[in-house]
Design an enzyme around this catalytic site. Structure first.
Site, PDB file in Angstrom:
ATOM      1  N   LYS A  92      19.392  57.907 -13.076  1.00 17.53           N
ATOM      2  CA  LYS A  92      19.292  56.525 -13.552  1.00 17.53           C
ATOM      3  C   LYS A  92      17.853  56.080 -13.793  1.00 17.53           C
ATOM      4  O   LYS A  92      17.606  55.203 -14.602  1.00 17.53           O
ATOM      5  CB  LYS A  92      19.988  55.587 -12.569  1.00 17.53           C
ATOM      6  CG  LYS A  92      21.502  55.727 -12.645  1.00 17.53           C
ATOM      7  CD  LYS A  92      22.207  54.531 -12.058  1.00 17.53           C
ATOM      8  CE  LYS A  92      23.680  54.551 -12.389  1.00 17.53           C
ATOM      9  NZ  LYS A  92      24.405  55.575 -11.603  1.00 17.53           N
ATOM     10  N   GLU A 114      22.585  44.664 -14.039  1.00 20.66           N
ATOM     11  CA  GLU A 114      23.821  44.618 -13.271  1.00 20.66           C
ATOM     12  C   GLU A 114      23.844  45.845 -12.376  1.00 20.66           C
ATOM     13  O   GLU A 114      23.188  46.841 -12.664  1.00 20.66           O
ATOM     14  CB  GLU A 114      25.033  44.658 -14.211  1.00 20.66           C
ATOM     15  CG  GLU A 114      25.423  46.058 -14.699  1.00 20.66           C
ATOM     16  CD  GLU A 114      24.371  46.746 -15.581  1.00 20.66           C
ATOM     17  OE1 GLU A 114      23.529  46.032 -16.151  1.00 20.66           O
ATOM     18  OE2 GLU A 114      24.401  47.998 -15.677  1.00 20.66           O
ATOM     19  N   SER A 381      23.855  65.073 -11.200  1.00 23.68           N
ATOM     20  CA  SER A 381      23.238  63.797 -11.583  1.00 23.68           C
ATOM     21  C   SER A 381      22.548  63.059 -10.447  1.00 23.68           C
ATOM     22  O   SER A 381      21.686  62.218 -10.698  1.00 23.68           O
ATOM     23  CB  SER A 381      24.288  62.884 -12.218  1.00 23.68           C
ATOM     24  OG  SER A 381      25.399  62.728 -11.354  1.00 23.68           O
TER      25      SER A 381
END
Ligand SMILES: *Cc1c(COP(=O)(O)O)cnc(C)c1O
Length: 399
Positions: A92, A114, A381
């Site tokens: 991310k 968010e 990830s």
């Protein structure tokens, strides 16, 4: 066949994508789109992105041959793209960094974001601290209770966390609230969206920032094996880590893509988050894509043991890949993910996040049925430190 360069001028991946938003947001999306177009061709922007990716986020991440996992399966060779080793523990940060730099260029100093489980909120708060930007994170009340540690992390990083009490009090409501804030404060506010979802240009922009994963993986596998992989497997929540590793291989037609969604407690129970496998085409958060909705068109509540997969929609580019058959989408349930989580811990000494544990599970199953010459790359990830509490409870144990 060469895959068309998409999205088109209107932000469509054929039938999917677009901009289904209130009229008041169109100028903001136009401004964002033209700012992004400008930096896309600005070497100085990418030089800064590369330099911070390297020195701050920890790129390049290794492509690691998982020898003991491979031996355990007794078939295809499994390689892991180690996004778990990045700063803040997941892919991310790639997107948060790219958009943070863009916001700065646009001279917007108030950033809103968010978050569901808090992973994107933490990445956004981290980048805002690093770049000296104000950060406000919208988070559902239910998630705030479930993810107290990440809430505190965001506060330590200087962000404000705004509780959202509407709807199911989870991620989809937090996105609605962030969009509402953006409509009201368009002039000084940048909305830092966390995946390849939302109205155009978010899906293409987030894809471009995450494509660093696939670009590196391609170079690394060529260097290690002298050829491209047979399969690339990645988990799909909104779809950003998957599109990030897939996209640079999109015209390498012998490389097959497999996206793994969350089957939760089982597709038949309806307690899952498998939008592509079990959803219908609809509109959610400003884009047309596969969505989990009931017969009346209401968005369904979702469930997954992996907080990052617990989302009722998916990025439009994945819907397009599904439609043209470029990628295959499958679903893995909570129990299988939990098993794969433990298997990776014990064969490789790597504690994966529960999201990529879904991809590991599918890869393990597949590898055993393939021969030893075949190559599978799995996008790891994120790391699992954040999930230890969930795993303790799921295994019926106590700390
Ligand atoms: C958030 C998250 C995901 C899911 O998001 P995508 O946009 O589908 O990549 C997957 N893995 C990890 C570790 C995450 O934190």
């Amino acid at each position: 066949m060469k895959i068309k360069e998409l999205p088109d001028f209107h932000g469509y991946f054929e039938l999917f994508g677009g901009r289904f938003v209130p009229e008041t947001l169109i100028p903001a999306l136009d401004e964002l789109e033209s700012a992004y177009k400008e930096v896309k061709n600005a070497p100085s922007f990418w030089a800064e992105f590369d330099s911070l990716s390297h020195d701050y986020a920890g790129r390049p991440t290794p492509l690691y041959f998982a020898q003991r996992l491979t031996e355990h399966c007794g078939g295809a060779q499994i390689f892991l793209k180690r996004e778990d080793l990045l700063h803040t523990g997941a892919h991310k940060i790639n997107n948060a960094l790219g958009q943070g730099l863009l916001a700065k260029r646009m001279e917007k100093r108030r950033i809103i974001a968010e978050t569901g489980a808090g992973q994107h909120g933490v990445a956004a708060a981290t980048i805002c601290a690093k770049l000296g930007l104000e950060c406000i994170v919208y988070m559902g009340e239910k998630d705030i209770h479930r993810q107290a540690l990440n809430v505190f992390r965001m506060k330590l990083l200087g962000a404000e966390v705004h509780p959202v009490s509407s709807g199911s009090k989870t991620l989809k409501d937090a996105i609605n609230e962030a969009i509402r804030d953006w409509v009201t404060n368009v002039s000084d506010t940048y909305y830092l969206l966390g995946s390849v979802v939302g109205p155009h240009p978010y899906p293409v922009m987030v894809r471009d920032f995450q494509s660093v994963i696939g670009k590196e993986a391609k170079e690394q596998i060529l260097h290690k094996c002298g050829r491209l992989p047979d399969y690339i497997i990645a988990c799909v929540g909104g779809g950003s880590n998957a599109i990030g590793i897939f996209h640079p291989f999109v015209n390498d037609k012998d490389v097959k893509f497999i996206g793994v969604e969350a089957a939760g407690r089982g597709i038949k129970t309806l307690q899952h988050a498998a939008s592509l496998v079990a959803g219908k085409v609809g509109v959610l958060h400003g884009a047309k894509s596969y969505v989990l909705q009931d017969d009346a068109g209401q968005i369904r509540e979702t469930h997954s043991i992996a907080p990052g997969l617990d989302y009722p929609g998916v990025g439009p580019e994945h819907s397009y890949y599904k439609a043209i058959g470029r990628a295959t989408y499958v679903a893995v349930d909570d129990n299988a993910a939990l098993e794969a989580f433990q298997l990776l811990c014990q064969t490789e000494g790597i504690i994966p996040a529960l999201e990529p544990a879904h991809a590991i599970s599918y890869a393990v199953k597949m590898a055993s049925s393939l021969d030893k010459e075949q190559i599978i790359v799995v996008n790891l990830s994120g790391r699992g430190d954040k999930d230890v509490d969930i795993v303790v409870r799921a295994l019926g144990m106590e700390l």
